[in-house]
Scaffold this motif. Structure first.
Motif, PDB file in Angstrom:
ATOM      1  N   ALA A   1     -39.270  98.678  43.512  1.00 42.53           N
ATOM      2  CA  ALA A   1     -39.526  99.087  42.048  1.00 42.53           C
ATOM      3  C   ALA A   1     -39.683  97.883  41.254  1.00 42.53           C
ATOM      4  O   ALA A   1     -38.787  97.044  41.174  1.00 42.53           O
ATOM      5  CB  ALA A   1     -38.661 100.092  41.520  1.00 42.53           C
ATOM      6  N   MET A   2     -40.591  97.959  40.354  1.00 41.00           N
ATOM      7  CA  MET A   2     -40.836  96.708  39.215  1.00 41.00           C
ATOM      8  C   MET A   2     -40.769  97.317  37.727  1.00 41.00           C
ATOM      9  O   MET A   2     -41.511  98.233  37.480  1.00 41.00           O
ATOM     10  CB  MET A   2     -42.077  96.025  39.831  1.00 41.00           C
ATOM     11  N   ALA A   3     -40.124  96.596  36.856  1.00 36.42           N
ATOM     12  CA  ALA A   3     -40.134  96.995  35.663  1.00 36.42           C
ATOM     13  C   ALA A   3     -39.706  95.707  34.891  1.00 36.42           C
ATOM     14  O   ALA A   3     -39.322  94.557  35.102  1.00 36.42           O
ATOM     15  CB  ALA A   3     -38.908  97.970  35.201  1.00 36.42           C
ATOM     16  N   CYS A   4     -39.879  95.953  33.313  1.00 39.20           N
ATOM     17  CA  CYS A   4     -39.663  94.870  32.596  1.00 39.20           C
ATOM     18  C   CYS A   4     -39.422  95.383  31.106  1.00 39.20           C
ATOM     19  O   CYS A   4     -39.686  96.481  30.900  1.00 39.20           O
ATOM     20  CB  CYS A   4     -41.191  93.963  32.336  1.00 39.20           C
TER      21      CYS A   4
ATOM     22  N   MET B   1     -33.066  97.339  33.676  1.00 40.55           N
ATOM     23  CA  MET B   1     -32.175  98.120  34.650  1.00 40.55           C
ATOM     24  C   MET B   1     -32.381  99.661  34.425  1.00 40.55           C
ATOM     25  O   MET B   1     -32.618 100.493  35.629  1.00 40.55           O
ATOM     26  CB  MET B   1     -30.604  97.754  34.413  1.00 40.55           C
ATOM     27  N   ARG B   2     -32.233 100.311  33.376  1.00 38.15           N
ATOM     28  CA  ARG B   2     -32.434 101.744  33.220  1.00 38.15           C
ATOM     29  C   ARG B   2     -33.722 102.087  34.006  1.00 38.15           C
ATOM     30  O   ARG B   2     -33.860 103.124  34.360  1.00 38.15           O
ATOM     31  CB  ARG B   2     -32.214 101.883  31.621  1.00 38.15           C
TER      32      ARG B   2
ATOM     33  N   ALA C   1     -32.198  93.082  41.045  1.00 43.00           N
ATOM     34  CA  ALA C   1     -32.135  91.717  40.630  1.00 43.00           C
ATOM     35  C   ALA C   1     -32.651  91.547  39.234  1.00 43.00           C
ATOM     36  O   ALA C   1     -34.088  92.103  39.201  1.00 43.00           O
ATOM     37  CB  ALA C   1     -32.415  90.489  41.777  1.00 43.00           C
ATOM     38  N   ILE C   2     -32.690  90.445  38.537  1.00 49.28           N
ATOM     39  CA  ILE C   2     -33.492  90.281  37.133  1.00 49.28           C
ATOM     40  C   ILE C   2     -33.860  88.792  37.148  1.00 49.28           C
ATOM     41  O   ILE C   2     -33.246  87.974  37.839  1.00 49.28           O
ATOM     42  CB  ILE C   2     -32.897  90.671  36.207  1.00 49.28           C
ATOM     43  N   LEU C   3     -34.892  88.916  36.326  1.00 50.89           N
ATOM     44  CA  LEU C   3     -35.348  87.240  35.917  1.00 50.89           C
ATOM     45  C   LEU C   3     -35.378  87.296  34.373  1.00 50.89           C
ATOM     46  O   LEU C   3     -35.462  88.164  33.694  1.00 50.89           O
ATOM     47  CB  LEU C   3     -36.873  87.169  36.165  1.00 50.89           C
TER      48      LEU C   3
ATOM     49  N   LEU D   1     -37.966  88.095  27.689  1.00 45.99           N
ATOM     50  CA  LEU D   1     -38.169  89.004  28.573  1.00 45.99           C
ATOM     51  C   LEU D   1     -37.572  89.147  29.789  1.00 45.99           C
ATOM     52  O   LEU D   1     -37.290  88.086  30.491  1.00 45.99           O
ATOM     53  CB  LEU D   1     -39.768  88.862  29.111  1.00 45.99           C
ATOM     54  N   VAL D   2     -36.845  90.277  30.027  1.00 45.68           N
ATOM     55  CA  VAL D   2     -36.351  90.461  31.223  1.00 45.68           C
ATOM     56  C   VAL D   2     -37.081  91.411  32.218  1.00 45.68           C
ATOM     57  O   VAL D   2     -37.411  92.646  31.912  1.00 45.68           O
ATOM     58  CB  VAL D   2     -34.880  91.155  31.171  1.00 45.68           C
ATOM     59  N   SER D   3     -37.558  90.662  33.355  1.00 47.28           N
ATOM     60  CA  SER D   3     -38.280  91.745  34.549  1.00 47.28           C
ATOM     61  C   SER D   3     -37.399  91.850  35.684  1.00 47.28           C
ATOM     62  O   SER D   3     -36.317  90.962  35.584  1.00 47.28           O
ATOM     63  CB  SER D   3     -39.422  91.073  34.740  1.00 47.28           C
ATOM     64  N   GLY D   4     -37.524  92.913  36.150  1.00 45.69           N
ATOM     65  CA  GLY D   4     -36.700  92.955  37.596  1.00 45.69           C
ATOM     66  C   GLY D   4     -37.295  93.741  38.560  1.00 45.69           C
ATOM     67  O   GLY D   4     -38.466  94.422  38.426  1.00 45.69           O
ATOM     68  N   PHE D   5     -36.788  93.952  39.747  1.00 40.26           N
ATOM     69  CA  PHE D   5     -36.901  94.550  40.778  1.00 40.26           C
ATOM     70  C   PHE D   5     -35.867  95.241  41.697  1.00 40.26           C
ATOM     71  O   PHE D   5     -34.802  94.428  41.675  1.00 40.26           O
ATOM     72  CB  PHE D   5     -37.830  93.711  41.988  1.00 40.26           C
ATOM     73  N   GLY D   6     -36.085  96.147  42.123  1.00 39.26           N
ATOM     74  CA  GLY D   6     -35.053  97.205  42.656  1.00 39.26           C
ATOM     75  C   GLY D   6     -35.413  97.680  43.921  1.00 39.26           C
ATOM     76  O   GLY D   6     -36.649  98.016  44.057  1.00 39.26           O
TER      77      GLY D   6
END
Length: 795
Positions: A506-509, A532-533, A546-548, A608-613
């Protein structure tokens, strides 16, 4: 050209002012202290530098490449109390990740050591994500700047490990309002936000689509502060066998360059991006913008991946900021070696030595190989129709020696090259007091307020932009950016399938620049939570995320602006620590301010926080659109007081001076874990995060699926005591989700802490009441066009 063309730059006898003037004339973006340090290198060596060496040092020491502000020693004063921050990166990013990884030793496989950070997907594969900015180039050449912004981050993924396969991209843009009048722009030669938006979107579109990489996630923000300095974030995710992550350059390795030719485009790009923009930038800095060719990059990408499969690659990196100077300089950092510029294929024959070495011409990769494998690499290059040359050889000398037609044009000890002076800086921030509105807010109609918000540029549908991108190429996009009965309802992110694995990604920002104007600490916390949410809402395991972090700000030499950055970084670290969510990569972009005729205009500190789960089973994937009639609607998380930074505050006098809504990370993480257990049980039909616009907007967006209406009563909604109606309907408290539950799972949901607030109905209406009083009552088909069509006439 059959000979080297370079110059010697006299500087050993210059005073400090003369050194700084030299830096400005050569556009090196080096400070007085930097130039004094450079002078010391050559005084010790007893010679004058070449122009090639000066350009190499400027590129290597540039803020863009060295991240010196995040490494600086900062004296920070918060509300009159002084503290010392011994490096923002070391204190609030690396240390946070290292502490988290002690308890997750098998999750993060690599962080801050490569072009991107890797986390474990399954027993055999790892996934990585990298996000970069291309702000300055996009301000003066929107199409080319954004085009090469995405091209560059795709190469970052190709250069991660021994070559990761790019599988999905994200893009996030911050523009000035598209409806602003040209005469309101207070500087000449500034491109109207509409022109910037159209150019940027099409630049990213063309590169990603032609490379065959789906663009699956993103965001767009609009604000007056981005008129002069748009922000363009481009990101790409990659997949790699775990065995191919480790890499090393050893003495004796050949460095080969593959892909595009070297030209005069992208000259001084790293130093250009490390300075402010002015009214002269559009004319003077055109050569700093690169020219992209995605078809050339596609050939180079296929070549790299084929070479990795055959075990021919010992090390690979992309040729990005600084060109060969950066790529070869980093690869030879431990060993030293010789570089032969005459071997590089050129776009034109008249390049000077420094231009060949620092040009940022696109589509180039630099690869370390065993000398015996050169014929095999040449054979592969012929198959994939990509040009290849032998650029350098690692030799263990500890010196970076650059030759051009047999003449030495650069000879620097690698330690001196990579040890830029540490900056010492001052920062200051004063917390803004909260002021409660004297008169309760009671608009004539809460329904009309909702309609106003749905038409706001912060909330309206991004469908016209999303439709520019192919988000299904490669055939692995499981949760798409838009869904619902008509395929036009918003999602919180996307989920992609990975070939050969049962695990999904999953990818989100998330970004909230409006919050950063008044409360950067809370903004840092809230942005981590939102990312995260969203990942949890889509079915990610909350313990495998994990996040960037990608920071953009205006003038870091301003104590107040730097203070905002410090506070934002602190807040981000606090929530990441509480959620045990490691940082695996990041980037920063400074000097995003423009000197107008009336003075400088800076962007707000923007994170900007982008992340992948990791989604552990395809059955766990959850969309954000209402799915059926007769479902129960629940809420997870508690509403807090405060409307500062909210969308509704822009339209309703008397609010927005109070605090932004706070939240508790410990409670939120516990709630996310309980939610995930419901996901695994199959109890969740859909879920949507409550973000900008608050509860009422989130409910409307769920109902835009076209599958059902909603009847909601906020009486039992978890909330702090004494909330106003505006806070109940439009407050943007972090940590909250709207959840659609099958009635047979209601008991389990309530046991997990979710609170039922209504149900989905056959009548396509959005109805919200409180203690029997109707607050919002509208047919969905009167709301949706306001949201759906908001950008249509602009794009």
């Amino acid at each position: 050209m059959s000979k080297a063309v370079f110059r010697t730059i006299p500087l050993r006898d210059l005073n400090a002012d003369q050194l700084l003037d030299l830096s400005k004339r050569m556009k090196l973006s080096l400070s007085r202290a930097d130039m004094l340090a450079v002078q010391k290198i050559y005084q010790d060596e007893g010679r004058e530098p070449t122009d090639v060496e000066m350009e190499v040092i400027a590129q290597t020491w540039s803020e863009h490449c060295k991240h010196r502000i995040f490494g600086a020693k900062i004296t920070h004063v918060l509300d009159g109390k002084e503290e010392t921050v011994d490096g923002l990166f070391k204190t609030y990013i690396r240390a946070v990740t290292e502490e988290i990884c002690k308890n997750k030793p098998d999750f993060v496989l690599s962080a801050f050591e490569d072009n991107a950070g890797f986390v474990r997907l399954d027993d055999d594969k790892a996934v990585c994500l990298k996000v970069e900015t291309h702000n300055h180039p996009s301000a003066i050449e929107p199409y080319a700047g954004a085009n090469t912004g995405l091209g560059g981050v795709i190469r970052d993924i190709l250069g991660a490990g021994k070559g990761a396969k790019p599988v999905a991209s994200i893009d996030v843009f911050c523009f000035g309002p598209p409806d602003i009048e040209q005469d309101q722009i207070k500087a000449k030669d500034v491109i109207h936000p509409l022109g910037v938006m159209r150019g940027v979107v099409r630049g990213v579109r063309d590169y990603g689509n032609r490379m065959g990489i789906p663009t699956v996630n993103g965001a767009i923000q609009f604000d007056d502060t981005f008129i002069y300095n748009p922000l363009v974030f481009c990101g790409t995710a990659g997949i790699i066998p775990i065995k191919d992550i480790a890499k090393e350059v050893k003495p004796g390795h050949l460095l080969i360059a593959a892909g595009g030719r070297t030209g005069k485009d992208g000259l001084k790009g790293a130093t250009f991006s490390s300075a402010e923009l002015t009214t002269d930038s559009h004319e003077e800095d055109q050569t700093a913008v690169q020219i992209g060719n995605p078809i050339e990059e596609k050939k180079a990408a296929d070549f790299v991946l084929a070479a990795r499969e055959k075990g021919l690659i010992q090390f690979v990196t992309d040729c990005g900021a600084g060109g060969f100077s950066s790529a070869a300089g980093e690869m030879l950092r431990e060993t030293g070696g010789e570089v032969w510029l005459e071997n590089a294929p050129l776009k034109a024959p008249d390049l000077e030595s420094w231009q060949v070495f620092i040009s940022e011409s696109q589509e180039r990769m630099v690869i370390a190989i065993e000398e015996k494998d050169l014929p095999a690499m040449q054979e592969l290059a012929a198959i994939y129709q990509t040009e290849l040359c032998v650029l350098a050889k690692a030799d263990g000398s500890q010196r970076l020696k650059v030759l051009h037609h047999g003449t030495t044009v650069c000879d620097l000890h690698v330690a001196a090259l990579h040890e830029a002076p540490r900056r010492e800086m001052k920062a200051k921030w004063r917390t803004q007091p909260a002021v409660k509105p004297a008169v309760p807010v009671r608009p004539e109609s809460w329904t009309e307020t909702l309609k106003t918000l749905l038409a706001d540029f912060a909330i309206v549908s991004r469908e016209p932009v999303i439709r520019e991108y192919d988000h299904e190429v490669q055939g692995n996009t499981v949760l798409k950016p838009l869904a619902g009965a008509s395929g036009d309802a918003p999602q919180d992110g996307s989920v992609i399938r990975v070939d050969g694995s049962n695990q999904l990604v999953a990818m989100a920002c998330a970004l909230l620049p409006e919050w950063g104007k008044t409360d950067p600490n809370l903004m840092g916390r809230a942005v981590v939570d939102e990312c995260m949410r969203q990942l949890v809402a889509m079915g990610s395991n909350p313990d495998r995320i994990a996040i960037l972090d990608n920071f953009c700000m205006g003038n870091p030499d301003s104590e107040r602006e730097l203070g905002a950055l410090v506070e934002c970084t602190k807040g981000m670290a606090k929530t990441a620590t509480a959620y045990a969510t490691p940082f695996v990569s990041g980037k920063d972009s400074f000097y995003n301010y423009f000197v107008t005729d009336e003075g400088p205009v800076s962007i707000p500190v923007t994170l900007l926080v982008s992340g992948f789960g990791i989604v552990e089973d395809a059955k766990h994937v959850v969309g954000a659109s209402l799915r059926r009639v007769g479902s129960s609607i629940a809420i997870l998380g508690k509403a807090s007081a405060g409307l500062r930074g909210s969308i509704v505050a822009k339209y309703t006098k008397g609010i927005g001076m109070d605090a932004a809504p706070d939240f508790c990370e410990v409670e939120s993480l516990a709630a996310y874990r309980r939610y995930y257990e419901l996901v695994k049980q199959g109890a969740i039909l859909s879920a949507h995060d409550i973000g900008e616009g608050g509860l009422a907007v989130a409910l409307a967006e769920m109902a835009f699926s076209g599958k059902a209406g909603l009847r909601i009563a906020t009486d039992k909604m978890p909330a702090a005591a004494g909330l106003t109606t505006a806070e109940l309907l439009f407050g943007e408290t972090p940590g909250r989700l709207l959840v659609e539950i099958d009635p047979e799972h209601v008991e389990a949901a309530e046991a997990a802490g979710l609170v039922i607030i209504g149900d989905s109905t056959r009548d396509p209406y959005l109805y919200i009441s409180h203690n029997g009083t109707t607050l919002i009552d509208s047919p969905v088909d009167q709301l949706k066009p306001l949201w759906r069509d908001g950008l249509v006439k602009y794009y």
